[in-house]
Design an enzyme around this catalytic site. Structure first.
Site, mmCIF file in Angstrom:
data_model
loop_
_atom_site.group_PDB
_atom_site.id
_atom_site.type_symbol
_atom_site.label_atom_id
_atom_site.label_comp_id
_atom_site.label_asym_id
_atom_site.label_seq_id
_atom_site.Cartn_x
_atom_site.Cartn_y
_atom_site.Cartn_z
ATOM 1 N N LYS A 209 0.838 -1.202 0.000
ATOM 2 C CA LYS A 209 0.000 0.000 0.000
ATOM 3 C C LYS A 209 0.874 1.254 0.000
ATOM 4 O O LYS A 209 0.673 2.164 -0.777
ATOM 5 C CB LYS A 209 -0.920 -0.039 1.232
ATOM 6 C CG LYS A 209 -1.815 1.157 1.362
ATOM 7 C CD LYS A 209 -2.761 1.032 2.546
ATOM 8 C CE LYS A 209 -3.412 2.361 2.843
ATOM 9 N NZ LYS A 209 -4.318 2.311 3.982
ATOM 10 N N GLU A 215 10.436 -4.922 4.333
ATOM 11 C CA GLU A 215 10.432 -6.334 3.938
ATOM 12 C C GLU A 215 10.119 -6.478 2.455
ATOM 13 O O GLU A 215 10.805 -7.180 1.705
ATOM 14 C CB GLU A 215 9.371 -7.107 4.739
ATOM 15 C CG GLU A 215 9.662 -7.292 6.200
ATOM 16 C CD GLU A 215 9.129 -6.160 7.074
ATOM 17 O OE1 GLU A 215 8.951 -5.031 6.559
ATOM 18 O OE2 GLU A 215 8.911 -6.410 8.275
ATOM 19 N N GLY A 269 -4.800 -1.883 5.149
ATOM 20 C CA GLY A 269 -4.040 -3.052 4.682
ATOM 21 C C GLY A 269 -4.711 -4.364 5.036
ATOM 22 O O GLY A 269 -4.849 -5.265 4.204
ATOM 23 N N ARG A 270 -5.165 -4.498 6.287
ATOM 24 C CA ARG A 270 -5.714 -5.789 6.734
ATOM 25 C C ARG A 270 -7.125 -6.042 6.223
ATOM 26 O O ARG A 270 -7.699 -7.082 6.487
ATOM 27 C CB ARG A 270 -5.641 -5.896 8.256
ATOM 28 C CG ARG A 270 -6.213 -4.714 9.013
ATOM 29 C CD ARG A 270 -5.764 -4.760 10.463
ATOM 30 N NE ARG A 270 -6.219 -3.606 11.236
ATOM 31 C CZ ARG A 270 -5.570 -2.447 11.316
ATOM 32 N NH1 ARG A 270 -4.444 -2.273 10.641
ATOM 33 N NH2 ARG A 270 -6.031 -1.468 12.068
ATOM 34 N N GLU A 355 -4.497 -6.398 15.242
ATOM 35 C CA GLU A 355 -3.945 -5.101 14.829
ATOM 36 C C GLU A 355 -5.031 -4.028 14.951
ATOM 37 O O GLU A 355 -4.749 -2.867 15.196
ATOM 38 C CB GLU A 355 -3.408 -5.180 13.390
ATOM 39 C CG GLU A 355 -2.449 -4.061 13.034
ATOM 40 C CD GLU A 355 -1.677 -4.301 11.732
ATOM 41 O OE1 GLU A 355 -0.569 -4.874 11.792
ATOM 42 O OE2 GLU A 355 -2.172 -3.924 10.656
ATOM 43 N N HIS A 386 -5.881 -32.931 18.492
ATOM 44 C CA HIS A 386 -4.742 -33.745 18.932
ATOM 45 C C HIS A 386 -3.577 -32.876 19.384
ATOM 46 O O HIS A 386 -2.479 -33.375 19.607
ATOM 47 C CB HIS A 386 -4.300 -34.670 17.795
ATOM 48 C CG HIS A 386 -5.368 -35.642 17.392
ATOM 49 N ND1 HIS A 386 -5.494 -36.886 17.991
ATOM 50 C CD2 HIS A 386 -6.383 -35.544 16.510
ATOM 51 C CE1 HIS A 386 -6.537 -37.511 17.449
ATOM 52 N NE2 HIS A 386 -7.097 -36.717 16.561
ATOM 53 N N LYS A 514 9.696 -0.997 14.348
ATOM 54 C CA LYS A 514 10.234 -0.751 12.999
ATOM 55 C C LYS A 514 11.327 0.315 13.061
ATOM 56 O O LYS A 514 12.382 0.179 12.454
ATOM 57 C CB LYS A 514 9.117 -0.222 12.082
ATOM 58 C CG LYS A 514 8.234 -1.270 11.462
ATOM 59 C CD LYS A 514 7.396 -0.595 10.361
ATOM 60 C CE LYS A 514 6.088 -1.307 10.133
ATOM 61 N NZ LYS A 514 5.189 -0.594 9.230
HETATM 62 O O1 F6P Z 1 2.676 -4.004 9.957
HETATM 63 C C1 F6P Z 1 1.972 -2.852 9.715
HETATM 64 C C2 F6P Z 1 1.441 -2.716 8.328
HETATM 65 O O2 F6P Z 1 1.284 -1.345 8.100
HETATM 66 C C3 F6P Z 1 0.135 -3.453 8.120
HETATM 67 O O3 F6P Z 1 -0.963 -2.799 8.627
HETATM 68 C C4 F6P Z 1 0.130 -3.612 6.640
HETATM 69 O O4 F6P Z 1 -0.811 -4.543 6.242
HETATM 70 C C5 F6P Z 1 1.547 -4.028 6.398
HETATM 71 O O5 F6P Z 1 2.294 -3.248 7.321
HETATM 72 C C6 F6P Z 1 2.089 -3.852 5.004
HETATM 73 O O6 F6P Z 1 2.072 -2.522 4.576
HETATM 74 P P1 F6P Z 1 2.233 -2.145 3.061
HETATM 75 O O7 F6P Z 1 1.116 -2.740 2.285
HETATM 76 O O8 F6P Z 1 2.213 -0.648 3.024
HETATM 77 O O9 F6P Z 1 3.547 -2.688 2.571
#
Ligand code: F6P
Length: 548
Positions: A209, A215, A269-270, A355, A386, A514
Site C-alpha cells: 500500500k 520487507e 491493509g488488513r 492489529e 490432537h 520498525k
Molecule cells: O505491519 C503494519 C502494516 O502497516 C500493516 O498494517 C500492513 O498490512 C503491512 O504493514 C504492510 O504494509 P504495506 O502494504 O504498506 O507494505
C-alpha cells in the site's frame, strides 16, 4: 461526522449487564438448556447458506437483549451508517474506512471528498479482469514469448495474509497457475521460493500500500536482481507488476505505469484483499471466482447493515466477545475450522482482529479502564484436537471458541466428511456437557480396579464442561461463502471497536519496533555507532556481531 466516544462502562446497559452477569456466571449450560427448551432455536440465526448457533454460549435471550441495549446506547446503528457512508471514522489517520465500497455494485454511490468512488473501483476491477484473463489464457506472455506458469506475490501483513489465505482456502477452484507468497525479510524465504522458478515464465506481483515497507522492498529488489541475472532489463515490464497507493515510488522502482494496479488510502491493509491487493487471488482462481468472493462479502455487508441486532450475525458475535472479555474476563478466542482448506484462517484473522483492536487509548484520547482486544488463535480440526484441545477442555482458562464447519465436502468423500463432522459436533457437545464424577465412576464399573485406585484416578477424568462455543455451519466452501465469512469477521471487528470506544483502523503500535530496527540495522552495517542500548540488548548485539 465523528463517532460517538462514550466509555461503555458508564452506560446504563453496562450496569444492567454487570447485575445480570452475577445471575449467569455460575449457571451451567446444561441447566440453561433444561430450563429453556426453545433456547436452541431462539439463539440461532439462519441466514442464506449460514446456520449460526449461538446457543452453546453462556448467555440467555436476556443477555442478548442487554448486549443489544448496550449497542443501542452506544449508537451502533449510527456508527454503521458512518462506516458505510465513508465518514472519517479512522480519525487518527484522517481517513474513511471503505473496504465495503470495494464490493458494492456498480450502481452504488459512496462519496469521499465529494466524489463518488464506485466508478473508479469498477475501473480498477476491469483492469484486474483484463489482466487476469490475459495471463490465464496465455495472451500475456513472458519476455521470451513463453506463457506465464507461476505467480509470486511479494508483500507482507495485509498485502500478504489476505491473498495467501484466500488462495490457499480456495485452492480447489484454482487454475493452472502456481501461486507463491514471499513475505518475510528473512532472505531464506524468497530463496526457497525462487530456487524452483523459471524467470522466463514467472510473474511477480509486488504488493505494498505504502511502497515503503522494508520487507517488501528488500524482497522485491533482491528478486529483481536475481531476475536480471538471466533476463534483459526490457523483460522487467512483462514480469513485474505492482499494487500500491504510492504510484511515484512504484515508477521509481522501474515498473511501467500500465503495470500498476492502484488502490486508495481509505482501504486498510488488513481489509484490502477486496481491492487490487487481491490481484494474486484473481490470477490464481480466475476473475469470476474473485468476483464471487466480493459478491459474498457484499451480501454479508447487506445483512450487517439491515438485520435487527438480535438477528445480526456479526453484531451478536462481537457482543459475545465483549461479554466474555469484559465480564467473564476471558482473554483469548479460538477459531477452529473443520476444513483443512481454512488452515491459514486464524493466522489471517490475527492481523485483522489484533492489529485493529489491540488498543488501550479510547476515542477521547484517555487510557481505557477496561479490557479491549482479544488474543486470537486456532488451527483446523481435527488436527487441533490432537494438539491443544486438552487445554480448552480441562485447562483453567475460559476460551470461547468458534467452530466453523461445512455441510458438504468439496470432493464429496462422504465417509471422511462424516468422520470430520462427527468430531465437529462432538467437540461442542463435549465442551458444553463435560463429564461428571458420576459418569466417570460409571465407566469404571466392571473394571478390575480397587475402589481406592478408582477414586484416586477419577478427579483427573472429570470434565467440568460449560465451555462456550459458537457453531457456524455453512452449506459449502465456495468463493462466495468465504467472502461472507471474511466479511462477517470484519464487521465483528468494527462492532467491537465501537463498543470498546477505540479506533480500530490505525496501527501505530507496529511503528516503534520498525524504527528501532532501522537504527540497529545502521549499527550492524557500521554506518552508525550511536546506538544506546540497555545492557541486555548490547550483549545480544555483541554476540551476534562477533559470531556472524
Ligand atoms: O505491519 C503494519 C502494516 O502497516 C500493516 O498494517 C500492513 O498490512 C503491512 O504493514 C504492510 O504494509 P504495506 O502494504 O504498506 O507494505
Amino acid at each position: 461526522m465523528a463517532l460517538k466516544a462514550t466509555n461503555p462502562t458508564t452506560t446504563n446497559a453496562w450496569k444492567k449487564l454487570q447485575a445480570h452477569f452475577e445471575t449467569i456466571k455460575a449457571q451451567h449450560l446444561k441447566t440453561l438448556f433444561k430450563s429453556d427448551t426453545e433456547r436452541a432455536n431462539d439463539l440461532t440465526v439462519k441466514w442464506d447458506d449460514f446456520y449460526v448457533d449461538f446457543s452453546k454460549n453462556r448467555i440467555t435471550t436476556e443477555t442478548v437483549n442487554l448486549l443489544v441495549e448496550l449497542a443501542n446506547e452506544l449508537d451502533l446503528k449510527d456508527a454503521i451508517s458512518k462506516y458505510f457512508k465513508g465518514d472519517i471514522i479512522n480519525a487518527t489517520e484522517g481517513r474513511a474506512v471503505l473496504h465495503t465500497a470495494l464490493r458494492a455494485p456498480k450502481d452504488a454511490t459512496v462519496y469521499v471528498d465529494g466524489e463518488n468512488v464506485i466508478p473508479e473501483i469498477h475501473e480498477v476491477k476491469k483492469k484486474i479482469e483484463n489482466f487476469t484473463n490475459a495471463v490465464v489464457n496465455g495472451d500475456h506472455k513472458g519476455f521470451s514469448g513463453k506463457a506465464i506458469t507461476d505467480i509470486v506475490n511479494i508483500g507482507i501483513g495485509g498485502s500478504d495474509l489476505g491473498p495467501a489465505m484466500v488462495v490457499d482456502s480456495l485452492q480447489y477452484y484454482k487454475n493452472q497457475l502456481a501461486t507463491h507468497f514471499v513475505s518475510n525479510v528473512d532472505g531464506d524465504h524468497y530463496q526457497e521460493i525462487i530456487k524452483n522458478l523459471n524467470p522466463e515464465t514467472t510473474l511477480f506481483v509486488i504488493v505494498s500500500k505504502t511502497f515503503t515497507t522494508q520487507e517488501t522492498l528488500s524482497n522485491a529488489n533482491s528478486i529483481r536482481a536475481w531476475f536480471l541475472e538471466s533476463q534483459p532489463t526490457e523483460a522487467v515490464s512483462k514480469h513485474f507488476v505492482a499494487v500500491s497507493t504510492n504510484i511515484e515510488s512504484v515508477k521509481a522502482f522501474g515498473i511501467d505505469e500500465e503495470n500498476i494496479f492502484p488502490m486508495k488510502d481509505w482501504v486498510g491493509g488488513r481489509f484490502s484483499l477486496w481491492s487490487a491487493v487481491g490481484l494474486s487471488i484473481s490470477l490464481a482462481l480466475g476473475y469470476k471466482h474473485f468476483e464471487s468472493l466480493l459478491e459474498g462479502a457484499h451480501k454479508m455487508d447487506e445483512h450487517f447493515k439491515t438485520a435487527d441486532f438480535n438477528e445480526n450475525i456479526p453484531v451478536i458475535s462481537a457482543l459475545l466477545t465483549v461479554w466474555y472479555n469484559n465480564f467473564f474476563e476471558s482473554e483469548s478466542e479460538a477459531i477452529i475450522p473443520y476444513t483443512q482448506y481454512l488452515n491459514q484462517f486464524a493466522t489471517y484473522l490475527q492481523q485483522g482482529i489484533m492489529e485493529s483492536n489491540g488498543k488501550s487509548v479510547d476515542r477521547n484520547g484517555n487510557k481505557v479502564n477496561y479490557q479491549t482486544g482479544t488474543l486470537i488463535w486456532g488451527e483446523p480440526g481435527t488436527n487441533s484436537q490432537h494438539a491443544f484441545f486438552q487445554l480448552i477442555h480441562q485447562g483453567t482458562k475460559l476460551i470461547p471458541t468458534d467452530f466453523i464447519g461445512y455441510v458438504n465436502s468439496l470432493y464429496g468423500n462422504k465417509d471422511h466428511h462424516d468422520k470430520l463432522m462427527s468430531n465437529y459436533f462432538a467437540q461442542t457437545e463435549a465442551l458444553m456437557n463435560g463429564k461428571t464424577e458420576e459418569e466417570v465412576l460409571a465407566e469404571f464399573e466392571g473394571k478390575t480396579m480397587s475402589k481406592e485406585a478408582i477414586s484416586a484416578l477419577a478427579p483427573f477424568k472429570i470434565f467440568e464442561g460449560n465451555k462456550p462455543t459458537t457453531s457456524l455451519l455453512i452449506t459449502k466452501l465456495t468463493p462466495e461463502s468465504l467472502g461472507k465469512l471474511i466479511a462477517m469477521y470484519e464487521h465483528k471487528i468494527f462492532v467491537q471497536g465501537i463498543i470498546w470506544n477505540i479506533y480500530s483502523y490505525d496501527q501505530f503500535g507496529v511503528e516503534l519496533g520498525k524504527q528501532l530496527a532501522k537504527s540497529i540495522l545502521d549499527e550492524l552495517n557500521n554506518t552508525s555507532k550511536d546506538g544506546k542500548h540497555d545492557a541486555s540488548t548490547q550483549n545480544l548485539l555483541a554476540f551476534y556481531m562477533n559470531n556472524c
